[in-house]
Structure formats: structure tokens, C-alpha cells
Write an enzyme that holds these catalytic residues in place. Structure first.
Site, PDB file in Angstrom:
ATOM      1  N   ALA A  19       0.818  -1.216   0.000  1.00 46.45           N
ATOM      2  CA  ALA A  19       0.000   0.000   0.000  1.00 46.45           C
ATOM      3  C   ALA A  19       0.851   1.265   0.000  1.00 46.45           C
ATOM      4  O   ALA A  19       0.660   2.167  -0.822  1.00 46.45           O
ATOM      5  CB  ALA A  19      -0.950  -0.020   1.197  1.00 46.45           C
ATOM      6  N   LYS A 188       5.917   7.062  17.214  1.00 50.62           N
ATOM      7  CA  LYS A 188       5.111   6.211  16.316  1.00 50.62           C
ATOM      8  C   LYS A 188       4.947   4.820  16.928  1.00 50.62           C
ATOM      9  O   LYS A 188       3.881   4.209  16.827  1.00 50.62           O
ATOM     10  CB  LYS A 188       5.799   6.123  14.952  1.00 50.62           C
ATOM     11  CG  LYS A 188       5.072   5.238  13.923  1.00 50.62           C
ATOM     12  CD  LYS A 188       3.768   5.859  13.477  1.00 50.62           C
ATOM     13  CE  LYS A 188       3.023   4.984  12.460  1.00 50.62           C
ATOM     14  NZ  LYS A 188       3.757   4.809  11.204  1.00 50.62           N
ATOM     15  N   ASN A 192       1.493   2.743  17.679  1.00 51.92           N
ATOM     16  CA  ASN A 192       1.298   1.387  17.164  1.00 51.92           C
ATOM     17  C   ASN A 192       1.103   0.362  18.276  1.00 51.92           C
ATOM     18  O   ASN A 192       0.333  -0.595  18.131  1.00 51.92           O
ATOM     19  CB  ASN A 192       2.488   0.970  16.300  1.00 51.92           C
ATOM     20  CG  ASN A 192       2.486   1.647  14.939  1.00 51.92           C
ATOM     21  OD1 ASN A 192       1.441   2.047  14.435  1.00 51.92           O
ATOM     22  ND2 ASN A 192       3.651   1.787  14.345  1.00 51.92           N
ATOM     23  N   ASN A 196      -2.539  -1.041  17.286  1.00 51.33           N
ATOM     24  CA  ASN A 196      -2.442  -2.280  16.507  1.00 51.33           C
ATOM     25  C   ASN A 196      -2.869  -3.525  17.291  1.00 51.33           C
ATOM     26  O   ASN A 196      -3.763  -4.257  16.841  1.00 51.33           O
ATOM     27  CB  ASN A 196      -1.022  -2.436  15.948  1.00 51.33           C
ATOM     28  CG  ASN A 196      -0.850  -1.698  14.639  1.00 51.33           C
ATOM     29  OD1 ASN A 196      -1.289  -2.159  13.594  1.00 51.33           O
ATOM     30  ND2 ASN A 196      -0.221  -0.543  14.690  1.00 51.33           N
ATOM     31  N   ASN A 206     -10.311   1.263  14.582  1.00 50.41           N
ATOM     32  CA  ASN A 206      -9.513   2.137  15.453  1.00 50.41           C
ATOM     33  C   ASN A 206     -10.380   3.021  16.341  1.00 50.41           C
ATOM     34  O   ASN A 206     -10.088   3.220  17.522  1.00 50.41           O
ATOM     35  CB  ASN A 206      -8.592   3.019  14.611  1.00 50.41           C
ATOM     36  CG  ASN A 206      -7.537   2.230  13.864  1.00 50.41           C
ATOM     37  OD1 ASN A 206      -7.460   1.015  13.987  1.00 50.41           O
ATOM     38  ND2 ASN A 206      -6.723   2.920  13.086  1.00 50.41           N
TER      39      ASN A 206
END
Length: 305
Positions: A19, A188, A192, A196, A206
Site C-alpha cells: 500500500a 510512532k 502502534n 495495533n 480504530n
């Protein structure tokens, strides 16, 4: 003998067309950069890319085999963290010391591996909050604009830093360059480490994490991660980390996380490079991180199923 980069042009190689890799390729195409996508098997590739404004773009990128690439100056790896080392090992014989490696992935732990494998190559660590997914093999849908943070983790006198920084700054803007990228990576990683594994284990989008019943668990994950960051002597407050996590949950409320999608599609996750990395660092520092350990085990159990 080290070859100098060509002043008139710079050739970009992108490993795979996931992606984010597809978004990078699309931007290279739009800007007229010389680029190639490296593949494991021969393929005539046409990508359909839907941008954030729902405009469709079709590109037919130049492709090469990973075992026989065309000349390149920049190698961008927008792949899973666990794929970085095997990919670089497979292409190592075609990598020259002057070529710059750009690591663009979730999680932490790969930098150490790459430094050991390619100690002489200039290297950049990058992290982006752009959102995108692939509904099928050759289609990429952009789901969110983001920002990209980059920093040199290894350089050399021969590398054309200014030119490389200009090129990379145009690919996933806005871009922020850091003298020390580590804190940006930890920020970050904190995001995550919350979003996640929780969305993966709870099978939710989310935005569901904004509900009050998840507040205590989110707070515990951030508290543990903040303690590790502080022990490594990086300066950031618990409140700043909490606001950052909340902001991403709100901005990506309708999205499924990458780890959720990995579990849904029965793929390997990056849990070892996210919560697993926090657990490993905590062990080195003599800290206890039970929430991160719990999530690590839960996701690993889901992977085994």
C-alpha cells in the site's frame, strides 16, 4: 572503488508494491522521477491508485527483478519490519556502498540489523502516518493524509545529502527531518503499541478505542512505554504521548489497523517489532511492562491459529 552519484539524475528503486510502496511509486510517477519497482517474479504491472479525493490514477511502473535490478541510487523499503533483513540479504550482492537505503516500516529493531548487514551504506530511517490499503493485488486506496518523519542513521562523505533529502521530501509530504530520528520512531511505536494489538485482539476499528471502557488499558500501555522512553533519556511527557495516541485514534476512526488486517487475512504481524521491541528494551533496562507482554502473547497466539 566507490562510484559517485550522477549529478543530473537519481534513480529510485522501490521494493515491492504494498500500500505505501504503491503510494510512493505513484508520487514518483507524478513527479517524473526515474524509478523501478523490484519484484521477485517477472510481471507486467498496472496499478490503480485511488487518492484521498477519490480520483483514480493508473500507472504502469518500470519493474525489475530483485535479483537483477537496473542501476539505482536510492533503495526504498516500504515493507513489513520482518521482511527488511531477508530482503536486503537477497539483494545484497547488487548493493553498492554509495547507494542509500531508506527504511520505511512500522516498529523498531531493524536499524540495528541493517547497520550490521550493510555497515558502509548511507541509511535513512523513516516513518509515515499516511493511510492506505489494498482491496486487491493491483489496487491501492489511500485512506488518510499523514506526515512523514525521516533521519539519517548512517551517512558518508560521498553521499549527496541535500539532493536525497529534496527527493524524499517530495514523496510523502509534509516531511520533517530530524538530527536524531529515535524519538520520532518511539512516538510512532507508542501509537502502534496501543492501536495495533488492541484492534487486532478485540476485532474492532480504530475509533472503537475512544470508548471509555478501553481507557485504563490504553493508559497502562502508554505508561509502560513512556517509562522505557524516559529510561533511554528521551524527553517527552506522558501527556504528550497520550494526546498523540488519542489524535491518531480520532483521525483514523473508520480504519482497521494494519495488524487487524494481518490477523484477518491470516498473515504474519509485526508484533515482535512493536510491543515485542518494548518488552525487549524493558528487559534490558530492568523494567516491568506487563501490558505489553500480555498483548505480545495474545497476538502471537492469534498468529498461531
Amino acid at each position: 572503488m566507490t562510484t559517485q552519484l550522477n549529478d543530473s539524475s537519481m534513480n529510485i528503486a522501490i521494493l515491492g508494491y504494498g500500500a505505501i510502496g504503491g503510494l510512493v511509486a505513484s508520487q514518483c510517477h507524478k513527479l517524473g522521477y526515474t524509478y523501478q519497482i523490484l519484484l521477485r517474479t517477472p510481471e507486467e504491472l498496472t496499478l490503480e491508485i485511488q487518492d484521498i479525493e477519490l480520483q483514480l490514477n493508473h500507472i504502469q511502473p518500470n519493474t525489475s527483478l530483485i535479483d537483477d535490478p537496473q542501476p539505482f541510487d536510492l533503495l526504498i523499503l516500504p515493507i513489513k519490519a520482518y521482511q527488511i533483513l531477508p530482503a536486503l540479504k537477497s539483494i545484497k550482492r547488487n548493493i553498492k556502498p554509495y547507494q542509500t537505503i531508506v527504511l520505511l516500516h512500522n516498529g523498531m529493531g531493524c536499524i540495528e540489523q541493517v547497520k550490521q548487514l550493510l555497515p558502509d551504506n548511507p541509511c535513512i530511517a523513516a516513518t509515515t502516518s499516511y493511510g492506505a490499503y489494498k482491496p486487491d493485488a493491483n489496487t491501492i486506496k489511500q485512506t488518510g493524509l499523514g506526515e512523514t518523519h525521516l533521519g539519517w542513521i548512517n551517512t558518508s562523505q560521498s553521499v549527496q545529502k541535500a539532493k536525497i533529502e529534496t527527493i524524499l521530501s517530495n514523496l510523502l509530504p509534509p516531511v520533517f527531518w530530524h538530527p536524531d530520528i529515535s524519538l520520532a520512531l518511539w512516538k510512532k511505536l507508542t501509537v502502534n503499541a496501543v492501536i495495533n494489538p488492541l484492534t487486532a485482539t478485540l476485532n474492532i476499528k480504530n475509533g472503537e478505542l475512544a470508548k471509555p471502557n478501553y481507557a485504563n488499558q490504553i493508559k497502562d500501555i502508554i505508561t509502560e512505554t513512556h517509562a522505557v522512553i524516559q529510561s533511554l533519556e528521551y524527553s517527552i511527557s506522558f501527556d504528550e504521548l497520550s494526546s498523540l495516541v488519542k489524535n491518531v485514534i480520532d483521525k483514523t476512526a473508520d480504519n482497521y489497523s494494519s495488524m487487524h488486517q494481518d490477523i484477518h487475512h491470516k498473515r504474519r504481524t509485526e508484533i515482535e517489532f512493536i510491543n515485542g521491541y518494548i518488552v525487549n528494551k524493558a528487559n534490558e533496562l530492568g523494567l516491568q511492562v506487563p501490558q505489553n507482554e500480555k498483548l505480545l502473547k495474545q497476538v502471537q497466539q492469534l498468529e498461531m491459529r
